[in-house]
Design an enzyme around this catalytic site. Structure first.
Site, PDB file in Angstrom:
ATOM      1  N   HIS A   9       0.995  -1.077  -0.059  1.00  0.00           N
ATOM      2  CA  HIS A   9      -0.182  -0.010   0.096  1.00  0.00           C
ATOM      3  C   HIS A   9       0.854   1.317  -0.026  1.00  0.00           C
ATOM      4  O   HIS A   9       0.772   2.111  -0.826  1.00  0.00           O
ATOM      5  CB  HIS A   9      -0.799   0.242   1.307  1.00  0.00           C
ATOM      6  N   GLU A  10       1.905   1.379   1.121  1.00  0.00           N
ATOM      7  CA  GLU A  10       2.778   2.726   1.056  1.00  0.00           C
ATOM      8  C   GLU A  10       3.471   2.735  -0.149  1.00  0.00           C
ATOM      9  O   GLU A  10       3.861   3.727  -0.567  1.00  0.00           O
ATOM     10  CB  GLU A  10       3.508   2.599   2.474  1.00  0.00           C
TER      11      GLU A  10
END
Lengths: 499, 499
Positions: A264-265
């Site tokens: 995600h990051e």
């Protein structure tokens, strides 16, 4: 004033402000990832000093005149400068229109509210926080009226966080989500649940760190431009396209937690690393909006990262790293486990399917608060009622209910929807991408870089030059259409649960 | 001007400068420990902007007048403010007395020199660096004359780095060192060397990280006030007594490398954590001088950390962590191995016994350079001659010879002696401490905190309120006496090598 002189002055200011933002950003990253616990007092002093300095650089008559002059001459500016001026005006719109003493008072209240919210959450004591929530709502309604007297106050704030997205768009959006997902989640609840116990065996942190390195490599993230840190609540920050920082949190008994934080990051970071070089040093580097940023992080996390193709790509390596823990587990078992959908209480821990319903609860409550249709005293009961109706869960206490998020205590109303919009953008972008590429095949072959190149060309390179709706037009050739998102979720989870 | 008003102005300036120093310090820590490689360009821009801002805050006529006014009224100031004014004057002495254009030119040359030195070192090409060294020496001689026309230029710089320590003290100091240590090292060279192969087996980094945690715990370092990071060349930095950062570097095949980095840097951190609370927010927090700082780091590293008592304390735990690697190794074997003395080429890797001779070589060369008695062209031959004479080693190339340290390329002449003085201070402090405590017994019983309390009471708490010589008087009740150091080394290494 000469236009050349004005532009120079403006650009010098951007450069100076960037230096402070850079320093404050690094300090924030440091305090969240590296600093010892007791560093916080010293940090607060320095950040307060810098906030005052940057406030004084921006908020003064001379600067207002400069910006107004440049706005009048917008036609003579290049595209980047024109958008920089627009963004600077946008950032100052509120500050130019509210009385200074009210702003100072607001900051005081907001700072107290954050601290009180923290205590209230720990003790699950909503009554403690309620008076502050009431004040913050009042401030935000009043401020919206100062800044945009003719606009509905909630529309004002929604538009601030995601330009072009006001209640008329979002009401329809969430109505569609609700109509499709609530029954789908109900039907899944009647099926046998997916087995995921093996994800919660003991996974040593030092090995999980190696897994992070591997996942970043698979995503094609250049480590010379992007570092990884460890923190309590994962986030991404960056100072230019050659200096991004993602973070994760390792839990020994939850393999998928850090795994999907990293992806995600990593998606957020990939967005900013894809900015075109001409944005370096401008105020338009980064992402177009919260929603567009979230669209990219969730694209990599869910659409790519939770696809069967991706699991087939990475599972052999994961199994090699954890042979004992994953004994007897197949790639398909792993795929199903990381997609297990189950109504729950906490937004940040929600699965791909139920996530937007968590956001919907917040949207409905914010809307009523901003219109005076819900007393702050009644937030918990309304919250609990909606969680029961949409997700079928009983909220046992306010800590796991309406006190769970920090947003309201920070004075943010209208931010939540962008979290959900991100997923919807992503599904629409996937649909457009599929006209030109075969993402599943590319992922299976380890060619995620081809997908990233497509996203860079259609979205990442623009930074904040284009607004969210313009980017959707560039990438998809059409307006925002939440139908793709509903279809994507329905198809994926129907197949997964054999509906 | 009113004195109260002047003090307020002065204190506000200290606070503001501290905010910038804090931010720049965190950025430095971040770039050395966490930032991705390509972050450096963006960092340089922000650091350059802040350097200019802080320069302008300090270097202007108004501030000079303020400081002169406070200096004239020194008798009316409290001790801390008086010393803060003194230190501010000291910091500006040079800048007030040199022509601005010469200073600008110096900065340009120094910046180029750093970059050229780096290339010269990599390629072991002294000729590349030589013209820059010549210029830097000339600048430093000239600058010393501007700042202190009546002083010998090398004395000026020595005194800048370690107040009160000029050539008359250091000549005697190094003469004593040379007379005692050169023959001692020669005699040790004739004895059978200590076995230390087991320190170079494979020690996984993730286990070494746990060892660092253990060592910090044994030292009594409160992790809420002190974090540990990883970097290429270990260092310590701090922003106040509640925010220290030590760093280390893990080598899989060198257990003692990180182990003693942690203890050494932990000593630096312990010093600053021991500052009295009244120094928080003042410009006197930290250590009295480079030499005094080094005395504390080396006290923990060598006097405590390489003592038999300390090894007896920690060895059982180390053996438990690395049972295979340390199979058949006794506590005494380990003690001997970490104290193995052997002449070598690189200062930063030198053992406790030979370290000061590395410094002596630099002292003699700097002294001649500053007096025009050695041509920069002849530095390599002089360096190699002295290494042969004092340490008995042949220098194979300038990379491992006169190009190894960055100090000269940064324009620092007179800094090296403080490294050696630190060890000498430490031995003298140990002698004084022994009149009141039994350090060996305390270490063996794991009561290092009692030793730290003594050091805090006699040294750490004062920060920069007292000068190095004053601290020696407080701690030892006498002037600097290098005899203790020579005796300490002679006793320890004679016993170790059975002389």
């Amino acid at each position: 004033m000469e236009i050349t002189e004005a532009v120079k002055k403006f650009k010098d200011q951007i450069k100076l402000l960037h230096a402070y933002e850079h320093a404050m950003g690094v300090m924030y990253y440091d305090i969240e990832t590296a600093a010892p616990k007791n560093a916080i007092a010293g940090f607060s002093d320095t950040l307060a000093a810098f906030s005052e300095i940057t406030y004084n650089i921006s908020v003064n008559e001379e600067n207002f005149k400069l910006l107004d002059f440049l706005t009048e001459h917008a036609g003579e500016l290049d595209e980047i400068t024109r958008r920089e001026v627009e963004e600077a005006q946008r950032g100052l719109k509120l500050l130019r229109n509210i009385p200074v003493d009210e702003f100072v008072e607001y900051q005081r209240v907001q700072s107290e509210a954050s601290s009180v919210w923290h205590d209230a959450k720990v003790n699950s004591d909503y009554a403690l926080f309620e008076p502050y929530l009431k004040k913050l709502v009042d401030f935000n309604v009043r401020f919206a009226k100062y800044a945009a007297p003719d606009m509905d106050p909630y529309d004002y704030w929604l538009n601030e966080f995601e330009e072009g997205f006001t209640q008329d768009v979002l009401d329809k959006y969430f109505a569609g989500i609700k109509a499709a997902l609530v029954p789908l989640i109900h039907r899944i609840g009647e099926k046998e649940q997916i087995e995921n116990g093996f994800l919660h065996k003991n996974y040593p942190v030092w090995k999980q760190r190696e897994l992070s390195d591997y996942l970043m490599e698979v995503m094609g993230i250049d480590r010379a431009d992007c570092a990884i840190g460890e923190t309590e609540h994962p986030f991404t920050t960056g100072f230019n396209k050659h200096d991004l920082r993602i973070t994760t949190h390792y839990y020994e008994n939850a393999l998928e937690s850090s795994m999907y934080s990293v992806i995600h990051e990593g998606g957020h970071a990939t967005y900013e690393m894809g900015n075109s070089d001409e944005l370096i040093g401008s105020s338009l580097a980064g992402g177009a909006s919260c929603g567009m940023h979230e669209s990219q992080s969730r694209f990599y996390e869910n659409i790519i990262g939770r696809s069967r193709a991706f699991i087939e790509l990475v599972f052999p390596k994961i199994k090699e790293m954890f042979p004992d823990e994953l004994k007897g587990v197949s790639s398909e078992d792993f795929y199903c486990a990381v997609n297990r959908a189950e109504p729950s209480l906490i937004r940040t821990e929600a699965d791909e399917l139920t996530y937007s319903l968590h956001v919907l609860v917040r949207y409905e409550i914010e809307k009523k608060l901003m219109h005076g249709e819900l007393d702050t005293k009644d937030v918990p009961s309304e919250w609990n009622r909606l969680y029961k109706e949409y997700l079928g869960v009983d909220v046992p206490c306010d800590r796991e209910g309406c006190l769970q998020d920090s947003h309201w205590s920070g004075g943010s109303f209208g931010y939540f929807p962008s979290y959900s919009l991100g997923s919807a953008y992503g599904a629409q972008i996937l649909h457009a991408m599929k006209k030109e590429l075969d993402p599943d095949r590319l992922v299976r072959e380890g060619k995620i870089s081809v997908i990233t190149d497509w996203l860079r060309e259609h979205i990442h390179k623009y930074g904040r030059i284009k607004k969210p709706a313009e980017l959707l037009d560039i990438a998809c050739g059409e307006e925002f259409d939440p139908g793709y998102y509903v279809k994507y979720l329905t198809d994926k989870f129907s197949e997964l649960y054999g509906l």
